[in-house]
Design a protein around this motif. Structure first.
Motif, PDB file in Angstrom:
ATOM      1  N   LEU A 266      14.685 -64.959  17.374  1.00 35.71           N
ATOM      2  CA  LEU A 266      14.714 -65.017  18.750  1.00 35.71           C
ATOM      3  C   LEU A 266      14.434 -63.407  19.212  1.00 35.71           C
ATOM      4  CD1 LEU A 266      14.595 -66.357  21.456  1.00 35.71           C
ATOM      5  CD2 LEU A 266      17.019 -66.231  21.366  1.00 35.71           C
ATOM      6  N   LEU A 267      15.230 -62.554  18.376  1.00 37.60           N
ATOM      7  CA  LEU A 267      15.245 -61.067  18.958  1.00 37.60           C
ATOM      8  C   LEU A 267      13.940 -60.530  18.575  1.00 37.60           C
ATOM      9  CD1 LEU A 267      16.626 -58.532  19.776  1.00 37.60           C
ATOM     10  CD2 LEU A 267      17.386 -58.218  17.428  1.00 37.60           C
ATOM     11  N   PHE A 268      13.203 -60.805  17.325  1.00 40.71           N
ATOM     12  CA  PHE A 268      11.878 -60.469  16.904  1.00 40.71           C
ATOM     13  C   PHE A 268      10.822 -60.797  17.942  1.00 40.71           C
ATOM     14  CE2 PHE A 268       7.901 -61.662  14.877  1.00 40.71           C
ATOM     15  CZ  PHE A 268       7.389 -60.423  14.147  1.00 40.71           C
ATOM     16  N   ALA A 269      11.150 -62.292  18.372  1.00 33.57           N
ATOM     17  CA  ALA A 269       9.974 -62.665  19.520  1.00 33.57           C
ATOM     18  C   ALA A 269      10.149 -61.786  20.680  1.00 33.57           C
ATOM     19  CB  ALA A 269       9.908 -63.927  19.757  1.00 33.57           C
ATOM     20  N   LEU A 270      11.417 -61.673  21.166  1.00 34.83           N
ATOM     21  CA  LEU A 270      11.571 -60.563  22.252  1.00 34.83           C
ATOM     22  C   LEU A 270      11.305 -59.222  22.217  1.00 34.83           C
ATOM     23  CD1 LEU A 270      13.340 -60.419  25.077  1.00 34.83           C
ATOM     24  CD2 LEU A 270      15.385 -60.076  23.894  1.00 34.83           C
ATOM     25  N   VAL A 271      11.626 -58.766  21.194  1.00 30.74           N
ATOM     26  CA  VAL A 271      11.000 -57.535  21.127  1.00 30.74           C
ATOM     27  C   VAL A 271       9.579 -57.273  21.024  1.00 30.74           C
ATOM     28  CG1 VAL A 271      10.794 -55.296  19.232  1.00 30.74           C
ATOM     29  CG2 VAL A 271      12.949 -56.520  19.771  1.00 30.74           C
ATOM     30  N   THR A 272       8.789 -58.284  20.547  1.00 27.11           N
ATOM     31  CA  THR A 272       7.280 -58.341  20.399  1.00 27.11           C
ATOM     32  C   THR A 272       6.796 -58.498  21.963  1.00 27.11           C
ATOM     33  OG1 THR A 272       7.437 -59.237  18.472  1.00 27.11           O
ATOM     34  CG2 THR A 272       5.193 -59.388  19.572  1.00 27.11           C
ATOM     35  N   LEU A 273       7.549 -59.569  22.540  1.00 20.15           N
ATOM     36  CA  LEU A 273       7.128 -59.957  23.937  1.00 20.15           C
ATOM     37  C   LEU A 273       7.493 -58.766  24.943  1.00 20.15           C
ATOM     38  CD1 LEU A 273       8.345 -63.570  24.466  1.00 20.15           C
ATOM     39  CD2 LEU A 273       6.366 -62.723  24.283  1.00 20.15           C
ATOM     40  N   VAL A 274       8.101 -57.881  24.790  1.00 19.61           N
ATOM     41  CA  VAL A 274       8.449 -56.609  25.794  1.00 19.61           C
ATOM     42  C   VAL A 274       7.687 -55.632  25.194  1.00 19.61           C
ATOM     43  CG1 VAL A 274      10.339 -55.240  26.733  1.00 19.61           C
ATOM     44  CG2 VAL A 274      10.844 -57.526  26.407  1.00 19.61           C
ATOM     45  N   GLY A 275       7.624 -55.265  23.838  1.00 21.09           N
ATOM     46  CA  GLY A 275       7.128 -54.135  23.381  1.00 21.09           C
ATOM     47  C   GLY A 275       5.616 -54.066  23.254  1.00 21.09           C
ATOM     48  N   VAL A 276       4.702 -55.091  23.239  1.00 22.37           N
ATOM     49  CA  VAL A 276       3.385 -55.359  23.263  1.00 22.37           C
ATOM     50  C   VAL A 276       2.733 -54.968  24.634  1.00 22.37           C
ATOM     51  CG1 VAL A 276       1.296 -56.643  22.979  1.00 22.37           C
ATOM     52  CG2 VAL A 276       3.036 -56.825  21.472  1.00 22.37           C
ATOM     53  N   PRO A 277       3.220 -55.617  25.747  1.00 26.76           N
ATOM     54  CA  PRO A 277       2.871 -55.084  27.112  1.00 26.76           C
ATOM     55  C   PRO A 277       3.020 -53.898  27.500  1.00 26.76           C
ATOM     56  CG  PRO A 277       4.116 -57.223  27.288  1.00 26.76           C
ATOM     57  CD  PRO A 277       4.368 -56.883  25.758  1.00 26.76           C
ATOM     58  N   VAL A 278       4.051 -53.316  27.124  1.00 29.49           N
ATOM     59  CA  VAL A 278       4.562 -51.855  27.445  1.00 29.49           C
ATOM     60  C   VAL A 278       3.595 -50.787  26.661  1.00 29.49           C
ATOM     61  CG1 VAL A 278       6.323 -49.864  27.097  1.00 29.49           C
ATOM     62  CG2 VAL A 278       6.925 -52.422  27.859  1.00 29.49           C
ATOM     63  N   LEU A 279       3.299 -51.031  25.581  1.00 29.73           N
ATOM     64  CA  LEU A 279       2.673 -50.313  24.631  1.00 29.73           C
ATOM     65  C   LEU A 279       1.133 -50.254  25.173  1.00 29.73           C
ATOM     66  CD1 LEU A 279       1.787 -48.461  22.345  1.00 29.73           C
ATOM     67  CD2 LEU A 279       1.345 -50.616  20.833  1.00 29.73           C
ATOM     68  N   MET A 280       0.638 -51.559  25.650  1.00 29.09           N
ATOM     69  CA  MET A 280      -0.699 -51.778  26.350  1.00 29.09           C
ATOM     70  C   MET A 280      -0.851 -51.030  27.619  1.00 29.09           C
ATOM     71  SD  MET A 280      -1.778 -55.691  25.425  1.00 29.09           S
ATOM     72  CE  MET A 280      -3.193 -55.652  26.015  1.00 29.09           C
ATOM     73  N   ALA A 281       0.194 -51.054  28.406  1.00 28.67           N
ATOM     74  CA  ALA A 281       0.272 -50.336  29.795  1.00 28.67           C
ATOM     75  C   ALA A 281       0.343 -48.741  29.431  1.00 28.67           C
ATOM     76  CB  ALA A 281       1.557 -50.929  30.476  1.00 28.67           C
ATOM     77  N   MET A 282       0.939 -48.403  28.486  1.00 27.98           N
ATOM     78  CA  MET A 282       1.119 -47.146  28.088  1.00 27.98           C
ATOM     79  C   MET A 282      -0.155 -46.281  27.597  1.00 27.98           C
ATOM     80  SD  MET A 282       4.345 -46.448  29.342  1.00 27.98           S
ATOM     81  CE  MET A 282       4.741 -44.606  28.396  1.00 27.98           C
ATOM     82  N   LYS A 283      -0.662 -47.109  26.753  1.00 29.55           N
ATOM     83  CA  LYS A 283      -2.073 -46.582  26.173  1.00 29.55           C
ATOM     84  C   LYS A 283      -3.139 -46.602  27.307  1.00 29.55           C
ATOM     85  CE  LYS A 283      -2.510 -45.828  22.411  1.00 29.55           C
ATOM     86  NZ  LYS A 283      -2.984 -44.516  21.819  1.00 29.55           N
ATOM     87  N   LYS A 284      -3.090 -47.748  28.342  1.00 30.31           N
ATOM     88  CA  LYS A 284      -3.992 -47.661  29.348  1.00 30.31           C
ATOM     89  C   LYS A 284      -3.955 -46.207  30.249  1.00 30.31           C
ATOM     90  CE  LYS A 284      -5.930 -50.483  33.152  1.00 30.31           C
ATOM     91  NZ  LYS A 284      -5.439 -51.710  33.778  1.00 30.31           N
ATOM     92  N   ARG A 285      -2.663 -46.040  30.337  1.00 32.54           N
ATOM     93  CA  ARG A 285      -2.720 -44.678  31.094  1.00 32.54           C
ATOM     94  C   ARG A 285      -3.072 -43.692  30.423  1.00 32.54           C
ATOM     95  NH1 ARG A 285       1.743 -40.960  30.854  1.00 32.54           N
ATOM     96  NH2 ARG A 285       1.708 -39.657  32.807  1.00 32.54           N
ATOM     97  N   GLU A 286      -2.832 -43.535  29.155  1.00 29.94           N
ATOM     98  CA  GLU A 286      -3.576 -42.473  28.210  1.00 29.94           C
ATOM     99  C   GLU A 286      -4.950 -42.448  28.452  1.00 29.94           C
ATOM    100  OE1 GLU A 286      -2.386 -42.221  24.236  1.00 29.94           O
ATOM    101  OE2 GLU A 286      -0.304 -42.565  24.675  1.00 29.94           O
TER     102      GLU A 286
END
Length: 289
Positions: A266-286
């Motif tokens: 569950l923690l693995f899924a939570l980290v993935t669900l939060v981390g991937v959108p944040v990474l995509m948003a930050m990369k888009k800003r770059e």
């Protein structure tokens, strides 16, 4: 056609190690999360989604979930704010800036367990430095039992972790600042831009890659926090500082391996669900920079 610089089979050893030590344990863990694996049982049975149904009805896990999100949000925000402020300060021409950089980075190389034991002494209700300091200033209303009072325990753990990790963010931001061409900031100064305007329109946009690294690492690391919480409060008082990994540790200690593995998934899924959108948003800003 452009030829590859190195043959593809050069990557096979690294791929084999990744499959053996990362992918295989993960797949095994997923399987055991669907079993009733218990060290007191004679056999392991496949029970489907029973572990997941049970954990979603567990009030203690809900508290750990809330505390983990609060901890991750606070640490990610404040770690980056403090790290960026230190980096901007120590990027200036100060006499002792190399010494100060080392001092602020030093807590990050100390083991969290050691820091936890040090801060247990610092926060001691009677002999700790914090309460003695407030007592000397006559601020008796600030003298508290910082680790055993439910009102302050989580806040105290968060502040301790920020002190530990802010130096790491400072180093990443300092590295990003070194890549910003001085011509740009000097041109802005000549055009009459003050410090805040130069930071907002020149420095901040060009620090986007450093923000991506710092925010992502801070968020993932804080969601997996364990040692410093375990040493300072062990998840208490009550469950006010319980986070995912302290709950998982206690569940493993009780011998409920299958159930504990389900929480880990569950923690693995939570980290993935939060981390991937944040990474995509930050990369888009770059990209848009």
């Amino acid at each position: 056609m452009e030829r590859s610089k190195y043959p593809l089979y050069f990557s096979f050893p690294a791929l084999f190690v990744f499959l053996l030590f990362f992918i295989t344990p993960t797949l095994i863990g997923i399987y055991y999360s669907f079993t009733d694996w218990n060290i007191n049982a004679d056999a392991i049975k496949f029970i489907g989604l029973e572990n997941y149904k049970e954990l979603f009805n567990e009030p203690r896990l809900k508290q750990a979930f809330i505390n983990t999100l609060i901890f991750a949000a606070a640490v990610t925000l404040l770690q980056n704010a403090v790290g960026l402020a230190l980096a901007l300060l120590l990027n200036e021409k100060l006499k002792l800036r190399n010494l100060l950089r080392m001092i602020f980075f030093m807590p990050y190389v100390i083991a969290p367990l050691v820091i936890g034991y040090i801060f247990r002494a610092i926060y001691h209700p009677e002999h700790g430095i914090v309460n003695q300091f407030f007592g000397l200033l006559g601020m008796d209303f600030m003298v508290q039992d910082w680790l055993n009072d439910p009102r302050f325990a989580l806040f105290t753990v968060i502040m301790t972790d920020i002190w530990r990790v802010a130096g790491f963010s400072m180093v990443v931001y300092l590295a990003g600042l070194q890549f910003i061409p001085k011509d740009l900031t000097e041109s802005a100064s000549i055009d009459g831009a003050n410090y805040w305007t130069r930071f907002k329109h020149v420095v901040f946009p060009l620090l986007a890659p450093a923000f991506t690294v710092n925010v992502l690492l801070a968020m993932i690391g804080s969601m997996k926090v364990f040692e410093i919480v375990m040493v300072l409060t062990e998840g208490g008082p009550g469950y006010t500082t319980e986070v995912f990994y302290t709950y998982i540790r206690n569940t493993f200690s009780s011998g409920e391996m299958g159930y504990a593995t389900a929480i880990n998934m569950l923690l693995f899924a939570l980290v993935t669900l939060v981390g991937v959108p944040v990474l995509m948003a930050m990369k888009k800003r770059e990209v848009e920079m």
